[in-house]
Write a protein that holds these residues in place. Structure first.
Motif, PDB file in Angstrom:
ATOM      1  N   UNK A  99      86.870   8.602 -22.043  1.00 57.90           N
ATOM      2  CA  UNK A  99      87.816   8.122 -21.045  1.00 57.90           C
ATOM      3  C   UNK A  99      87.028   7.317 -20.025  1.00 57.90           C
ATOM      4  N   UNK A 100      87.562   6.154 -19.654  1.00 60.68           N
ATOM      5  CA  UNK A 100      86.919   5.386 -18.579  1.00 60.68           C
ATOM      6  C   UNK A 100      87.717   5.583 -17.306  1.00 60.68           C
ATOM      7  N   UNK A 101      87.036   5.939 -16.239  1.00 59.07           N
ATOM      8  CA  UNK A 101      87.706   6.107 -14.949  1.00 59.07           C
ATOM      9  C   UNK A 101      86.680   5.803 -13.870  1.00 59.07           C
ATOM     10  N   UNK A 102      87.125   5.235 -12.781  1.00 59.84           N
ATOM     11  CA  UNK A 102      86.162   4.930 -11.726  1.00 59.84           C
ATOM     12  C   UNK A 102      86.829   4.323 -10.524  1.00 59.84           C
ATOM     13  N   UNK A 103      86.017   4.005  -9.511  1.00 58.31           N
ATOM     14  CA  UNK A 103      86.575   3.462  -8.272  1.00 58.31           C
ATOM     15  C   UNK A 103      87.063   2.026  -8.459  1.00 58.31           C
ATOM     16  N   UNK A 104      87.987   1.611  -7.586  1.00 58.34           N
ATOM     17  CA  UNK A 104      88.483   0.240  -7.672  1.00 58.34           C
ATOM     18  C   UNK A 104      87.589  -0.719  -6.888  1.00 58.34           C
ATOM     19  N   UNK A 105      86.669  -0.161  -6.096  1.00 59.91           N
ATOM     20  CA  UNK A 105      85.688  -1.001  -5.423  1.00 59.91           C
ATOM     21  C   UNK A 105      84.318  -0.413  -5.717  1.00 59.91           C
ATOM     22  N   UNK A 106      83.291  -1.263  -5.724  1.00 61.29           N
ATOM     23  CA  UNK A 106      81.954  -0.776  -6.073  1.00 61.29           C
ATOM     24  C   UNK A 106      81.374   0.018  -4.908  1.00 61.29           C
ATOM     25  N   UNK A 107      81.936   1.184  -4.628  1.00 59.61           N
ATOM     26  CA  UNK A 107      81.458   1.994  -3.506  1.00 59.61           C
ATOM     27  C   UNK A 107      80.745   3.245  -4.008  1.00 59.61           C
ATOM     28  N   UNK A 108      79.593   3.538  -3.416  1.00 55.94           N
ATOM     29  CA  UNK A 108      78.781   4.626  -3.943  1.00 55.94           C
ATOM     30  C   UNK A 108      79.460   5.981  -3.805  1.00 55.94           C
ATOM     31  N   UNK A 109      80.066   6.255  -2.630  1.00 56.04           N
ATOM     32  CA  UNK A 109      80.612   7.604  -2.457  1.00 56.04           C
ATOM     33  C   UNK A 109      81.791   7.846  -3.382  1.00 56.04           C
ATOM     34  N   UNK A 110      82.593   6.797  -3.614  1.00 55.52           N
ATOM     35  CA  UNK A 110      83.715   6.943  -4.536  1.00 55.52           C
ATOM     36  C   UNK A 110      83.207   7.274  -5.937  1.00 55.52           C
ATOM     37  N   UNK A 111      82.172   6.546  -6.362  1.00 49.83           N
ATOM     38  CA  UNK A 111      81.651   6.772  -7.704  1.00 49.83           C
ATOM     39  C   UNK A 111      81.134   8.201  -7.847  1.00 49.83           C
ATOM     40  N   UNK A 112      80.449   8.677  -6.803  1.00 50.36           N
ATOM     41  CA  UNK A 112      79.923  10.039  -6.820  1.00 50.36           C
ATOM     42  C   UNK A 112      81.066  11.046  -6.963  1.00 50.36           C
ATOM     43  N   UNK A 113      82.162  10.820  -6.204  1.00 49.71           N
ATOM     44  CA  UNK A 113      83.301  11.741  -6.278  1.00 49.71           C
ATOM     45  C   UNK A 113      83.896  11.776  -7.684  1.00 49.71           C
ATOM     46  N   UNK A 114      84.005  10.625  -8.303  1.00 52.02           N
ATOM     47  CA  UNK A 114      84.563  10.594  -9.654  1.00 52.02           C
ATOM     48  C   UNK A 114      83.715  11.430 -10.611  1.00 52.02           C
TER      49      UNK A 114
END
Lengths: 367, 350, 324
Positions: A99-114
Motif C-alpha cells: 500500500x502506498x500512503x504518505x503526506x501531501x506535502x514533503x514535510x518531515x513530521x508528517x512522513x514520520x507520523x505516517x
C-alpha cells in the motif's frame, strides 16, 4: 556566496584526490568521485555492509507479506511511477501486498507520523523515500526494533536506520549523463544555469556537487552561472527559470533541471520566451511531463532512471530480505525482470545506469 | 469603526489612494534601482514574465479584497484554485469545447464560494472556520480523486493565458504570436506585454474598483464590513450582502483559476503551496483593512505586482531567495504601520 | 464587568459543545476500536500522545488568545525560528547545548512579545500582525540557516523527544503539566476571567479597569514561549534542525482549538474543549490510518468534522436561545 570558492575536492579515490574544482552553488561539501570522461566505469572502493539489522522479526520466508510504502509525498508523477512499479512487482510475486500512503506535502513530521502509524498497524516491511535522512532515522529504528523490515529507495536515510537502500543510479553516473548531454547540446564553451529544489535537498545537493567535479574534469570550459531554488513547485520553478533567462539574456545557453518538477517548468519557460533552439534544457524528469517539449523539439534529451523499475526493484529486494536471500555480505540480488542487481557501497542495491529519453523512445513510456 | 461609516466612500477613496500611490512609488523605485544595477530587469521580456506569471494572483486578490472588506477571510482559495485548474484541464483533455472548459470551473467556483458564504451568512459559522474546513476537504479530495496525475495534452486553443491582444484582431494560432503589421511595429513591445492574463488583470481590477466605489451593492460591502449592525439598521441585509460577496469572490477565484490553468502545458493536479497566503498578503499590503470596512482593489493589484517584482529583483541583484519571505514580512508590517499611522493622523484631524 | 458576568455561561462541568465533542469522540473511539484491534492499545495511545505534544502545547496559549478574540498565525514560523536558532547557536556560536535551549526559548518569548507589543501598543490587528510575522519569522529562519540543517546532537538530548519516563513518553508529562496549569488559570483565576471579559467586550473590559493591554501582551508572549518549547521537543524528537519545521502547524492548532468550541469571535472557550478537540483530531487521523483509510481521505474527514461540529453546536445553541 556568488563568488565560487575554490575548494579542495577530497575524492574518495586517488583518481580525484588532487583535483581542484570550482564548486557550484547548491552542491554539498561531501567528497566527490567523478567518472572517467570516456565512459569507462569508475573505481569504487569495496565497503563492508553498513546497514542495520532487524530484531525480533517473524520468519515469513515464502509466506504472504504486507508492505507499506511511504514516499516523500504523494501526488506527483514521479512517486506515482514508483508506486506503479511496486504494484507490478507485487502482482508478479503474488505473495506481497503493498500500500502506498504518505503526506501531501514533503514535510518531515508528517512522513514520520505516517510511518509510525503503520508500525502500530502491523506491517512486515516499510519502504521509504526520506524527506530528511536524519529526521526519519528514529522512527525507522523503531520499526527495526519491532521486527519490521526497512528498505529505502530514491532518497536514503542514515545507513544505520535501514537494512538496504535501492539506489536508482550512482550520483556520479547521473552527473556524467547530465553534463555530457548539456555539453553535447550547447557546445563546450557556453554558459548555463541550474534550477534545483533547495540547496539542502540531499539528492540534488549530491548531484550538483558531482556535476561540478565532473565538469571541472571533463568539460573545463563549460561555464556555470547561477543556481536558483524552486522547491518542488511548478509555478515557482517556471518563474525562477524565466528570471534566469531574462537576467542573462544571450549569455545563457542552457538550463539544467534537477527535479522532475523543475525540468518541465524550465522547458515551459524556454518555450514561452520563444528561445527554443537557442537555450537547451537538460534535466531529470518523468517522460509524460516532458512529452510536449520533446515533441516540439524544444528539449532534446531527458535524463532519468526508470522510476517504475525503481519501485519494482524495491519490492523484490524486500521480498529477498524477508526470504533470507539477501544478507549482509551479498554481492548481488535477483530482481525479477530486471535480472541480477549488484550491491554497492556497503548496503545499497544499484538499479543501473541512468537512462536518456529522447524523441525516438519517449513515447514508449507512460508514467 | 462605526464613525467612519457615515462619511463613507469619498473620504475612503482619498485615503486609500495614498496607499496606492505609496505602492506605485515602491514599484517605480524598485524598477529604477534594480534597472540601474542590471538593465535587463526592465527589459520588456522580464516585465512580461513578472506580469504574466502573477496576473492570476492579482485577480484572485481582487476577490479576496472584497471578502476582507466585508469583514471575513478565505483561506481555502489556494486549494480551490488547484482543484479548479485540474477540473479545467481534465475537461479540455476530455474533449469538452474549450469555452466550457473555461466556464465550468468558474461556475463551480461561484457555487463553492456561495456554499461557504451561506455557512458564514446564515449559519453564522466564522469564515475562518468554514474556509479552514474547506481547505482540508479540497486538498485531501483533490489528491484522492486525481492521485496527483499530471494533466497534459490540452488542445492549443485551450491556452487562454497564452493569447495576445493582437490574436483577437488578426487571425492567428493562439499561443503563436501574430505577426505585427509594419505600421505598428514600433509598438510591438507594448503589444507583447498585453497578453490575456494582463488584460484580465487590468480590466477586472478597474471594473471591480468601479463597482465597489460607485454602485450601491458595492458600497454595501463596506457598510457590512464596517459595522454589520449599523448597516442592518440602514436597510442593508447582512446575509444577502455576504452571499453576494462570496459569489463575487467565487467569480474572481474562478477566473484566476482559469488563467492559472491555461498558462502551462502541464497542469500539476495538486494544491499550489502557500498560494492563499500570497493572495491574502497582496490584499493586505494593498491596503485592505482586515477589520473590514476599508480598502480598494487597485491597491491589491499593485501589491501583487510589487511582491512578484521583489521576488524577481532578488535574483537580479544576487540576493539569496532565502531572504524573500523575510522581506515580504517586513513589507506587510511596514504597510500596515503606515496605514495605522494615517488613520491616527485622520483621527487627530477630526 | 457585572454585565459580562451575568451573561457568562453557567459553570457546568462541561459546556454543551464539549458534550457534543465527548459524544463524537466516544462514537469514533468505539467504531475505530472495533475496526482495528491495534488502535485501542495503551502503546498506541501513548505514542499518539507523543506525536500530538507539539500541537497540544501551542494550542494552550492559542486558546487564551482566541478567547480574547485574537489569533496567532505566527506560531509555526516562531517554532521554525526557535528550532533553527537552537541548532545554529549550538553549532555556530559554540553555545553549550543547555544555553542553546534557553536561547531558543528566549527567542520564542521575544518573538511572541513583539507580536503582543505591536498588537497592544500600535493597535495592529492580530491577524495582520501575525500574518506578517508568519512570513518574517520563517524568512529569518531560512535566511539565517541558509536552509542548512544542524544534526548530530548528543544522545542525552534525545531523551525529551524520543525517551520515556515511567513508561510514558517524556514530552507527554510536559503536555499534561501544561494542560493543568493553563486550565487552572483559565477557569479559576481572575486573570482567566479577564480573558473572557476581554473577548466578550474589550471596550467594556477596559472601562471596568482591567489592564487589557498588559494581559494581551502576556498571552501573546506566552504563545511565543510555548512555540519555543514545542520547537525544542520537536528537534529532540526528529533529531535534526531544519528551517521548514512547524510549517502549517498553526492551522492544526487553530483547528483543534476551534473544534474544541472556542469561538473565534472571542469570549467563549475552555481548555477542556481544546484538549477534546486535540484528541479527536489526533485519534481520528490515527484510527482512520489504522483501519486502512489513506492520508488524503483522512484530511477530508477532519475538514468535514470541523465544520459539522461547529454547525451542530450552533444549532443547539440557537434552539436553547429560542427556547428561553
Amino acid at each position: 556566496m556568488k563568488y565560487s570558492l575554490m575548494a579542495l575536492a577530497l575524492g574518495a579515490t586517488l583518481l580525484s584526490g588532487n583535483a581542484f574544482a570550482a564548486k557550484w552553488d547548491g552542491g554539498d561539501d561531501l567528497p566527490t568521485n567523478p567518472l572517467p570522461c570516456d565512459g569507462g566505469a569508475g573505481t569504487m572502493a569495496a565497503k563492508a555492509y553498513d546497514g542495520a539489522a532487524v530484531t525480533g522479526s517473524v520468519d515469513k520466508s515464502g509466506k504472504p507479506i504486507t508492505l507499506v510504502d511511504v514516499p516523500k509525498l504523494i501526488g506527483i508523477g514521479y512517486f506515482n511511477a514508483t508506486t506503479k512499479g511496486m504494484q507490478d512487482a507485487a502482482k508478479e510475486l503474488g505473495n506481497v501486498k503493498v500500500t502506498t500512503d504518505g503526506p501531501t506535502e514533503a514535510k518531515i513530521d508528517e512522513q514520520v507520523k505516517f510511518i509510525d502509524n503503520y508500525i502500530t498497524r502491523g506491517v512486515d516491511g516499510v519502504l521509504f523515500a526520506a524527506n530528511d535522512p536524519v529526521a526519519i532515522a528514529p522512527v525507522l529504528k523503531k520499526a527495526l526494533s519491532k521486527g519490521v523490515h526497512v528498505i529505502g529507495y530514491d532518497a536514503n536515510s542514515t545507513p544505520d536506520a535501514r537494512e538496504w537502500f535501492v539506489n536508482q543510479a550512482q550520483f556520479n553516473g547521473i552527473a556524467k549523463a547530465m553534463v555530457d548531454n548539456l555539453a553535447k547540446e550547447i557546445g563546450e564553451d557556453k554558459s548555463f544555469g541550474i534550477v534545483t529544489s533547495t540547496f539542502t535537498t540531499p539528492n540534488q545537493a549530491r548531484w550538483i556537487a558531482e556535476m561540478s567535479a565532473y565538469a571541472a574534469k571533463c568539460h573545463p570550459k563549460l561555464k556555470w552561472l547561477e543556481t536558483v531554488e524552486a522547491q518542488e513547485d511548478n509555478i515557482l520553478s517556471f518563474n525562477q527559470a524565466s528570471t534566469l533567462l531574462n537576467k542573462y539574456g544571450d549569455q545563457l545557453s542552457g538550463l539544467m533541471g534537477m527535479t522532475s518538477v523543475a525540468t518541465p517548468a524550465s522547458a515551459e519557460a524556454v518555450t514561452r520566451s520563444n528561445l527554443c533552439g537557442k537555450v537547451a534544457v537538460v534535466g531529470l524528469a518523468t517522460p509524460n511531463a516532458m512529452k510536449p517539449y520533446v515533441a516540439s523539439g524544444c528539449v532534446k534529451s531527458v535524463v532519468l532512471w526508470n522510476p517504475v523499475d525503481l519501485g519494482y526493484a524495491a519490492v523484490y529486494v524486500t521480498r529477498a530480505v524477508v526470504d533470507g536471500k539477501l544478507k549482509a555480505g551479498a554481492t548481488s540480488v535477483e530482481a525479477g525482470k530486471l535480472g541480477k542487481l549488484s550491491v554497492v557501497n556497503g548496503s545499497e542495491i544499484l538499479l543501473g545506469s541512468p537512462f536518456v529519453y529522447d524523441k525516438s523512445n519517449i513515447n514508449n513510456f507512460d508514467f | 469603526m462605526s464613525a467612519t461609516i457615515a462619511q463613507a466612500p469619498a473620504r475612503k477613496w482619498r485615503f486609500s489612494l495614498s496607499q496606492e500611490w505609496l505602492l506605485l512609488i515602491g514599484i517605480a523605485t524598485l524598477f529604477i534601482v534594480v534597472g540601474l544595477i542590471n538593465p535587463r530587469f526592465v527589459a520588456s521580456r522580464n516585465l512580461q514574465s513578472i506580469l504574466l506569471a502573477n496576473a492570476y494572483v492579482a485577480v484572485a486578490a481582487i476577490g479576496m479584497s472584497v471578502v476582507i472588506v466585508s469583514g471575513n477571510i478565505d483561506i481555502s482559495v489556494g486549494s480551490l484554485i488547484g482543484v479548479l485548474a485540474s477540473i479545467s484541464g481534465a475537461l479540455a483533455v476530455a474533449g469538452v469545447p474549450v469555452f466550457f472548459a473555461w466556464a465550468i470551473p468558474v461556475v463551480i467556483s461561484i457555487l463553492v464560494m456561495m456554499l461557504q458564504g451561506a455557512l458564514v451568512a446564515y449559519l453564522r459559522i466564522p469564515s475562518i472556520v468554514v474556509t479552514l474546513g474547506m481547505l482540508s476537504i479540497l486538498k485531501g479530495g483533490l489528491i484522492s480523486v486525481t492521485n496527483g496525475v499530471w494533466i497534459s495534452g490540452m488542445p492549443d486553443s485551450f491556452h487562454l493565458a497564452q493569447w495576445h491582444l493582437l490574436d483577437l484582431f488578426i487571425a492567428a494560432e493562439p499561443g503563436k504570436q501574430a505577426a505585427v503589421p509594419e505600421s505598428l511595429s514600433a509598438l510591438k513591445p507594448m503589444f507583447d506585454l498585453l497578453t490575456m492574463p494582463v488584460l484580465f488583470m487590468l480590466f477586472l481590477t478597474l471594473g471591480a474598483a468601479w463597482w465597489m466605489r460607485n454602485t450601491a451593492k458595492g458600497r454595501s460591502v463596506y457598510a457590512v464590513g464596517g459595522n454589520a449592525e449599523a448597516a442592518r439598521l440602514c436597510g442593508i441585509p447582512r446575509e444577502r450582502t455576504l452571499m453576494m460577496v462570496f459569489a463575487v469572490h467565487g467569480l474572481f477565484t474562478g477566473l484566476a483559476a482559469v488563467l492559472f490553468a491555461t498558462q502551462p502545458s502541464v497542469i500539476q493536479s495538486t494544491v499550489p503551496p502557500n498560494l492563499e497566503l500570497t493572495i491574502i498578503t497582496a490584499s493586505v499590503v494593498g491596503g485592505v483593512s482586515i477589520l473590514g470596512g476599508t480598502g480598494t482593489v487597485i491597491g491589491s493589484t499593485l501589491a501583487a505586482i510589487l511582491i512578484a517584482a521583489i521576488g524577481s529583483a532578488l535574483i537580479f541583484v544576487n540576493i539569496s531567495p532565502y531572504w524573500l519571505r523575510a522581506a515580504q514580512g517586513i513589507l506587510i508590517l511596514v504597510t500596515v504601520l503606515a496605514d495605522i499611522y494615517r488613520r491616527r493622523q485622520r483621527g487627530l484631524a477630526r | 464587568m457585572s454585565a459580562t458576568e451575568a451573561r457568562a455561561p453557567k459553570r457546568l462541568p462541561l459546556a454543551p459543545h464539549e458534550i457534543v465533542l465527548v459524544v463524537i469522540l466516544a462514537i469514533a473511539l468505539a467504531v475505530l476500536a472495533t475496526l482495528s484491534d491495534r488502535f485501542f492499545t495503551l502503546d498506541n495511545l501513548l505514542n499518539q500522545g507523543r506525536l500530538m505534544t507539539e500541537v497540544g502545547l501551542i494550542a494552550m496559549p492559542m486558546t487564551f488568545v482566541i478567547v480574547t478574540g485574537g489569533i496567532d498565525l505566527s506560531v509555526g514560523s516562531t517554532m521554525g525560528l526557535c528550532a533553527i536558532l537552537l541548532g545554529y547557536s549550538w553549532k555556530n556560536f559554540g553555545f553549550p547545548l543547555e544555553l542553546a535551549i534557553v536561547f531558543a526559548l528566549l527567542v520564542g518569548t521575544v518573538a511572541g512579545f513583539i507580536n503582543g507589543w505591536f498588537i497592544t501598543r500600535l493597535k495592529v490587528p492580530p491577524l495582520i500582525m501575525t500574518i506578517s510575522t508568519l512570513a518574517l519569522y520563517r524568512g529569518l529562519a531560512e535566511g539565517i540557516s541558509q536552509a542548512h540543517s544542524v544534526r548530530g546532537y548528543p544522545e542525552g538530548f534525545y531523551l525529551l523527544g524520543q525517551g520515556e519516563v515511567w513508561g510514558v513518553p517524556t514530552q507527554l508529562w510536559l503536555l499534561v503539566v501544561a494542560i493543568v496549569i493553563f486550565a487552572v488559570i483559565l477557569a479559576r483565576t481572575t486573570f482567566g476571567r479577564s480573558l473572557y471579559a476581554i473577548g466578550y467586550n474589550e471596550t467594556g473590559a477596559r472601562f471596568s479597569g482591567l489592564p487589557v493591554d498588559r494581559i494581551k501582551l502576556a498571552i501573546y508572549t506566552a504563545s511565543g514561549l510555548m512555540a519555543g518549547l514545542a520547537a525544542w521537543i520537536f528537534v529532540s524528537r526528529v533529531s535534526t534542525t531544519r528551517s521548514d519545521m512547524g510549517t502549517g502547524i498553526e492551522l492544526d492548532v487553530i483547528a483543534a482549538v476551534v473544534l474544541g468550541g472556542t469561538s473565534i469571535f472571542g469570549g467563549v472557550g475552555t481548555i477542556a474543549g481544546t484538549v477534546l478537540g486535540l484528541l479527536l483530531i489526533q485519534l481520528l487521523k490515527d484510527g482512520l490510518a489504522l483501519t486502512g483509510v489513506k492520508g488524503d481521505a483522512t484530511i477530508v474527514v477532519i475538514g468535514a468534522v470541523l465544520i459539522l461540529s461547529i454547525l451542530i453546536t450552533n444549532f443547539a445553541q440557537r434552539r436553547r436561545e429560542q427556547g428561553r
